[in-house]
Design a protein around this motif. Structure first.
Motif, mmCIF file in Angstrom:
data_model
loop_
_atom_site.group_PDB
_atom_site.id
_atom_site.type_symbol
_atom_site.label_atom_id
_atom_site.label_comp_id
_atom_site.label_asym_id
_atom_site.label_seq_id
_atom_site.Cartn_x
_atom_site.Cartn_y
_atom_site.Cartn_z
ATOM 1 N N ALA A 57 4.994 -5.763 -5.305
ATOM 2 C CA ALA A 57 5.980 -5.926 -6.491
ATOM 3 C C ALA A 57 7.352 -6.060 -5.426
ATOM 4 O O ALA A 57 7.892 -5.160 -5.022
ATOM 5 N N ASP A 78 6.526 -8.178 6.484
ATOM 6 C CA ASP A 78 6.401 -8.991 5.203
ATOM 7 C C ASP A 78 5.232 -9.417 5.135
ATOM 8 O O ASP A 78 4.721 -10.440 5.707
ATOM 9 N N ALA A 79 4.767 -9.190 3.891
ATOM 10 C CA ALA A 79 3.431 -9.905 3.364
ATOM 11 C C ALA A 79 3.268 -11.236 3.107
ATOM 12 O O ALA A 79 2.447 -11.912 2.827
ATOM 13 N N PHE A 99 -2.794 -6.827 -9.596
ATOM 14 C CA PHE A 99 -2.248 -6.069 -11.008
ATOM 15 C C PHE A 99 -1.322 -7.093 -11.686
ATOM 16 O O PHE A 99 -0.481 -7.535 -11.200
ATOM 17 N N ALA A 144 0.799 -1.173 -0.022
ATOM 18 C CA ALA A 144 -0.171 -0.046 0.040
ATOM 19 C C ALA A 144 0.856 1.388 0.084
ATOM 20 O O ALA A 144 0.162 2.315 0.014
ATOM 21 N N PHE A 180 6.222 -2.734 3.433
ATOM 22 C CA PHE A 180 7.439 -3.127 3.971
ATOM 23 C C PHE A 180 8.532 -2.052 3.497
ATOM 24 O O PHE A 180 9.059 -2.126 2.764
ATOM 25 N N GLU A 181 8.588 -1.217 4.683
ATOM 26 C CA GLU A 181 9.120 0.058 4.542
ATOM 27 C C GLU A 181 10.132 0.121 5.711
ATOM 28 O O GLU A 181 10.090 -0.484 6.726
ATOM 29 N N ALA A 191 3.142 2.612 -2.086
ATOM 30 C CA ALA A 191 3.716 3.348 -3.227
ATOM 31 C C ALA A 191 3.169 2.842 -4.474
ATOM 32 O O ALA A 191 2.467 1.877 -4.500
ATOM 33 N N LYS A 201 3.023 -13.479 -13.731
ATOM 34 C CA LYS A 201 1.783 -13.033 -13.822
ATOM 35 C C LYS A 201 0.686 -14.055 -14.305
ATOM 36 O O LYS A 201 -0.267 -13.912 -14.084
ATOM 37 N N SER A 254 9.466 -0.225 -9.000
ATOM 38 C CA SER A 254 9.590 -1.546 -9.702
ATOM 39 C C SER A 254 9.813 -1.526 -11.099
ATOM 40 O O SER A 254 10.944 -2.251 -11.659
#
Ligand code: NAD
Length: 397
Positions: free
Chosen positions: A145, A116-117, A227, A54, A79-80, A56, A248, A279
């Protein structure tokens, strides 16, 4: 601290807190302008969205649209890194701080988990917050990404941007030097392909959806949007037919599997436009393609940024009945893929060389957008002034 851009290749290792604030503010202002006539219908806090990735690019813009156009409560997974010693925080950290502050002002619910997702602990923490604050999730945006994934056994695997089958050579650009040169993209090994699919494919999305379902915190008829990108033939060897394209494809197959498995969810793939993000700037050949595309789409008055794309997604493409292509995908890249746009792009791509770069490509637009991602190059900000880099994200600190 005085913060200036520190660019290394396709990465900027610094971020400007006021500039990132400006970036988020401009996106919110755009949405508010667009939503004036619609706001009367919006019930703030009626619905809840979980945005995975969420902070960027497309994820941040979708969070802004969900909250400021549709009134969703938003829970973001990012994750920042916060600021440490004499280093700035990452841009996504500052963006999220800005988003939450603007949301608070409007009494919009916004919480963020910086973790971490791919981790089960993050999923559990998410479930705890949903149960405590929101009840259920009505919309998932999966906008991850990631360059790597830490597996449950703590081993780390990496996604690569390589070709499959045979090596590939094409033009690319050095943005700083404005030089066009040929780049050879190596062939991925079987293991690299598998790892890229594990990082950027659908496995983690499936884990999230199944987890939220098991916890009974996904609403009936929840929308789940991930996406993707396809692009024209000239990028296919590096993107669609390469390792990332394989991932993808897996994401698309996962989406179809989820729709079959759970009759009461609507999982979609949205194929988005190529845009400058942290990315996309790392993919060989693609920045050259994007800078040419920018020039042509701007000339044709069809240029869009992430916020314009996400506005169109929520406001047009998700209206029922949702319009899908033959493979069941939402096409937000419809303007990019218009035949007259692609003919012009191909011609420019064939003709461009180091002596005519500015004639064919929007280098200034590309570079400015790249700097904006990190909060730089906003004309209303004085970058020679000291700035406090220790900014807190309200829901985290
Ligand atoms: P981005 O780099 O701007 O944002 C990536 C987000 O993922 C950030 O919020 C980051 O914090 C988060 N993230 C990364 N690793 C994470 C982890 N382990 N745990 C939690 N969060 C993590 O990326 P973007 O370009 O907006 O891409 C988002 C999605 O859109 C991707 O699936 C990408 O393939 C797709 N897409 C991008 C483009 C493009 O041109 N940029 C075009 C079409 C589709």
């Amino acid at each position: 601290m005085i913060v200036k851009p520190n660019i290394r290749g396709f990465i900027c290792t610094t971020a400007h807190p006021i500039g990132c604030f400006e970036n988020v503010k401009r996106q919110i202002e755009y949405i508010k302008l667009k939503s004036k006539s619609e706001l009367k219908d919006v019930k703030k806090g009626g619905l809840s969205a979980l945005i995975i990735g969420a902070s960027a690019g497309y994820g941040l813009s979708s969070r802004i649209v969900a909250a400021f156009l549709k009134g969703y409560n938003t829970l973001g997974i990012i994750f920042e890194k916060p600021a440490r010693k004499n280093r700035t925080a990452t841009a996504g950290w500052y963006n999220t701080a800005a988003f939450e502050k603007f949301a608070q002002k409007e009494n919009l619910y916004a919480k963020t988990i910086n973790a971490d997702a791919f981790s089960k602990d993050t999923m559990q923490e998410t479930a705890n917050i949903i149960k405590k604050d929101l009840g259920k999730i009505d919309l998932i945006i999966y906008s991850l990404a990631a360059p790597r994934r830490t597996m449950p056994n703590k081993s780390v695997i990496y996604s690569v941007l390589k070709t499959i089958g045979k090596p590939y050579e094409n033009k690319t650009i050095n943005m700083e030097k404005k030089e066009i040169f040929n780049i050879k993209i190596p062939v991925a090994t079987k293991e690299e392909i598998e790892n890229t699919v594990k990082v950027m494919g659908g496995e983690n999305l499936k884990d999230w959806v199944e987890f939220l379902k098991n916890e009974k915190i996904l609403s009936n008829n929840a929308n789940i949007i991930s996406f993707s990108y396809e692009g024209p033939e000239l990028t296919h060897e590096i993107y669609k037919n390469g390792t990332i394209g394989k991932a993808k494809q897996h994401l698309l197959e996962t989406t179809n599997t989820l729709n079959k498995k759970f009759s009461n969810i609507n999982a979609y793939i949205s194929v988005n436009k190529a845009l400058v993000t942290q990315s996309s700037s790392a993919i060989p050949v693609v920045p050259l393609y994007i800078s040419i595309l920018y020039k042509i789409m701007k000339e044709e008055n069809l240029h869009e940024e992430t916020i314009n794309q996400m506005y169109r997604l929520f406001n047009e493409k998700l209206r029922t009945p949702v319009e899908l292509d033959a493979e069941g995908k939402i096409r937000l890249d419809d303007f990019e893929m218009l035949p007259n746009i692609q003919q012009k792009v191909e011609l420019a791509f064939n003709n461009i060389n180091s002596s005519n770069v500015e004639k064919y490509a929007d280098i200034k637009g590309y570079t400015t957008d790249f700097l904006h991602i990190f909060g730089f190059a906003f004309s209303n900000i004085n970058y020679n002034e000291e700035v406090d880099v220790n900014i807190q994200i309200p829901s985290i600190n």
